[in-house]
Design a protein around this motif. Structure first.
Motif, mmCIF file in Angstrom:
data_model
loop_
_atom_site.group_PDB
_atom_site.id
_atom_site.type_symbol
_atom_site.label_atom_id
_atom_site.label_comp_id
_atom_site.label_asym_id
_atom_site.label_seq_id
_atom_site.Cartn_x
_atom_site.Cartn_y
_atom_site.Cartn_z
ATOM 1 N N ASP A 148 13.275 -0.812 12.522
ATOM 2 C CA ASP A 148 11.865 -1.849 12.470
ATOM 3 C C ASP A 148 12.007 -2.376 11.180
ATOM 4 O OD1 ASP A 148 9.629 -3.025 12.625
ATOM 5 O OD2 ASP A 148 8.333 -1.185 12.836
ATOM 6 N N ALA A 149 12.315 -3.558 11.479
ATOM 7 C CA ALA A 149 12.624 -4.595 10.313
ATOM 8 C C ALA A 149 11.539 -5.779 10.039
ATOM 9 C CB ALA A 149 14.182 -5.369 10.401
ATOM 10 N N VAL A 209 17.831 -3.245 16.491
ATOM 11 C CA VAL A 209 16.859 -3.874 15.411
ATOM 12 C C VAL A 209 15.642 -4.539 16.028
ATOM 13 C CG1 VAL A 209 16.561 -5.149 13.435
ATOM 14 C CG2 VAL A 209 18.519 -3.641 13.750
ATOM 15 N N LEU A 210 14.386 -4.124 15.678
ATOM 16 C CA LEU A 210 13.297 -4.607 16.216
ATOM 17 C C LEU A 210 12.847 -5.691 15.137
ATOM 18 C CD1 LEU A 210 10.411 -4.948 17.628
ATOM 19 C CD2 LEU A 210 9.591 -3.062 16.432
ATOM 20 N N MET A 211 13.003 -6.907 15.744
ATOM 21 C CA MET A 211 12.632 -8.131 14.577
ATOM 22 C C MET A 211 11.389 -8.593 15.087
ATOM 23 S SD MET A 211 16.418 -9.928 14.723
ATOM 24 C CE MET A 211 17.933 -8.827 14.279
ATOM 25 N N SER A 212 10.362 -8.455 14.264
ATOM 26 C CA SER A 212 8.994 -9.104 14.611
ATOM 27 C C SER A 212 8.204 -8.943 13.249
ATOM 28 C CB SER A 212 8.332 -8.176 15.511
ATOM 29 O OG SER A 212 8.072 -6.614 15.242
ATOM 30 N N ASP A 213 7.063 -9.680 13.453
ATOM 31 C CA ASP A 213 6.019 -9.658 12.248
ATOM 32 C C ASP A 213 5.385 -8.398 12.303
ATOM 33 O OD1 ASP A 213 7.181 -12.210 11.454
ATOM 34 O OD2 ASP A 213 5.330 -13.254 12.272
ATOM 35 N N VAL A 214 4.955 -8.333 11.083
ATOM 36 C CA VAL A 214 3.845 -6.827 10.861
ATOM 37 C C VAL A 214 2.643 -6.704 11.872
ATOM 38 C CG1 VAL A 214 2.605 -5.652 9.488
ATOM 39 C CG2 VAL A 214 4.331 -6.668 8.573
ATOM 40 N N ASP A 215 2.349 -8.084 12.388
ATOM 41 C CA ASP A 215 1.275 -7.907 13.245
ATOM 42 C C ASP A 215 1.546 -7.968 14.637
ATOM 43 O OD1 ASP A 215 2.075 -10.414 13.604
ATOM 44 O OD2 ASP A 215 0.240 -11.582 12.860
ATOM 45 N N GLU A 216 2.841 -8.167 15.050
ATOM 46 C CA GLU A 216 3.402 -7.933 16.452
ATOM 47 C C GLU A 216 3.997 -6.449 16.622
ATOM 48 O OE1 GLU A 216 5.364 -12.313 16.656
ATOM 49 O OE2 GLU A 216 6.578 -10.734 15.857
#
Length: 367
Positions: free
Chosen positions: A85-86, A194-201
């Motif tokens: 989780d990045a 790899v999960l590429m998302s913003d903290v709020d997603e």
């Protein structure tokens, strides 16, 4: 002749605005944004992925893994994939806690990049690093041995550059950090997601469980139910967030937040936009991220009173029309109504409702 006359009238009008109005840039900025957003359904179309995949899940699951994968048109992996989780973090410490608690059973490592500067070149603190180094159980003690942290020194916004250039630099740092970590921690030949998302997603835990068990291909977007300011204000069901993605990490993979494929898995989690604990954090977000130009010189938008009232009414904090590609979505987002239920929310909100009251219905009054 008519064109010259029109041009002359336009110049005179702009000059009149500049002389008579106290902040002509702000007025022109608002006029431009209003015309642009209200007419968007006429001249623009949604960039969202065009191939949705129905998402099937039941709790407890009544089918085996192979059958669960087959429901989505996929085959079961020979071995479950490693999940990274990045995320880039600014000040969303509470949301990061919510995220880690939600995903702790399906994520192998969290890669976090933090800077002491915003995308607009303003100095800020490093609240995540501070919390991480506090020692003891603290906010992140239970996950500390699974966190790979990278600090990126802030940089000034040089002439000729814009906030997106600094944002790109952050994403390049993330790509490099992921590669360095995997070079010494991933088994040879292993599949790494790899999960590429913003903290709020925040994806549902069972979404990542599905993707680590089933071969969905090289990449897929996640359609997330969208909320504004807290889980009290859901956006219409047709206005879902889609930029989060899960990717098989290869030598040529880069960390990004744009469109990567036409495939998107429906109903995959939550996107809680501008879900901050304090008014100051909201203000920092308004002035420090890539779209800070939306403030448009209006200092009244940065007052405590305006921000607090916006959070409690579901009103756009920038006083702008919503970004919508159909008339129905435009109207739906202009008529935000509070949601009284709190059934499908991240579990930490229910486990510690007093601390996370600001994310629950009825808790809008931020300090």
């Amino acid at each position: 002749m008519r064109r010259r006359l029109f041009a002359l009238l336009l110049v005179l009008t702009l000059c009149l605005i500049a002389v008579l109005l106290p902040n002509p840039y702000s007025i022109l900025h608002r006029i431009h944004n209003t015309l642009s957003y209200v007419t968007r359904p006429l001249w623009d179309s949604s960039p969202a992925p065009s191939q949705p995949i129905h998402h099937f899940y039941a709790q407890p699951a009544e089918v085996g893994t192979a059958e669960w994968c087959a429901l989505h048109g996929w085959k079961m992996r020979d071995k479950e994939a490693m999940v990274v989780d990045a995320t880039l973090i600014s000040s969303e410490v509470e949301l990061m806690q919510v995220r880690m608690r939600e995903l702790e059973d399906v994520v192998d490592v969290w890669v976090v990049v933090e800077s002491n500067g915003t995308f607009t070149g303003k100095e800020k603190g490093t609240p995540f690093r501070d919390a991480l180094m506090a020692g003891g159980e603290g906010k992140f003690g239970r996950w500390r041995n699974r966190i790979q942290y990278e600090f990126l020194p802030g940089q000034l916004l040089e002439p000729g550059y814009d906030p997106f250039d600094i944002e790109i630099a952050h994403r390049r740092t993330m790509t490099r950090t992921i590669r360095q970590y995997l070079s010494s921690h991933a088994d040879e030949g292993a599949t790494v997601l790899v999960l590429m998302s913003d903290v709020d997603e925040i994806p549902y835990a069972h979404t990542l469980s599905l993707l680590r068990k089933c071969d969905f291909g090289p990449t897929i977007h996640l359609s997330l139910c969208q909320f504004l300011y807290s889980f009290e204000f859901p956006l219409p069901p047709t206005v879902n967030s889609w930029r989060a993605s899960v990717n098989v990490f290869e030598d040529n993979t880069y960390y990004g937040h744009g469109k990567r494929t036409e495939l998107v898995l429906e109903d995959s989690g939550w996107h809680c936009s501008f879900c901050f604990r304090t008014i100051e954090e909201v203000r920092q977000k308004m002035t420090g991220y890539s779209h800070a130009d939306r403030v448009g010189g209006r200092q009244d938008l940065l007052t405590d009173e305006w921000i607090r009232e916006s959070l409690c009414k579901g009103r756009d904090v920038f006083d702008m029309l919503p970004e919508a590609y159909t008339w129905s979505d435009l109207w739906g987002q202009m008529d935000m109504r509070p949601w009284r239920g709190a059934v499908n929310v991240p579990r930490l909100l229910i486990e510690d409702p007093e601390r996370f009251k600001f994310l629950l219905p009825g808790g809008c009054n931020r300090p």
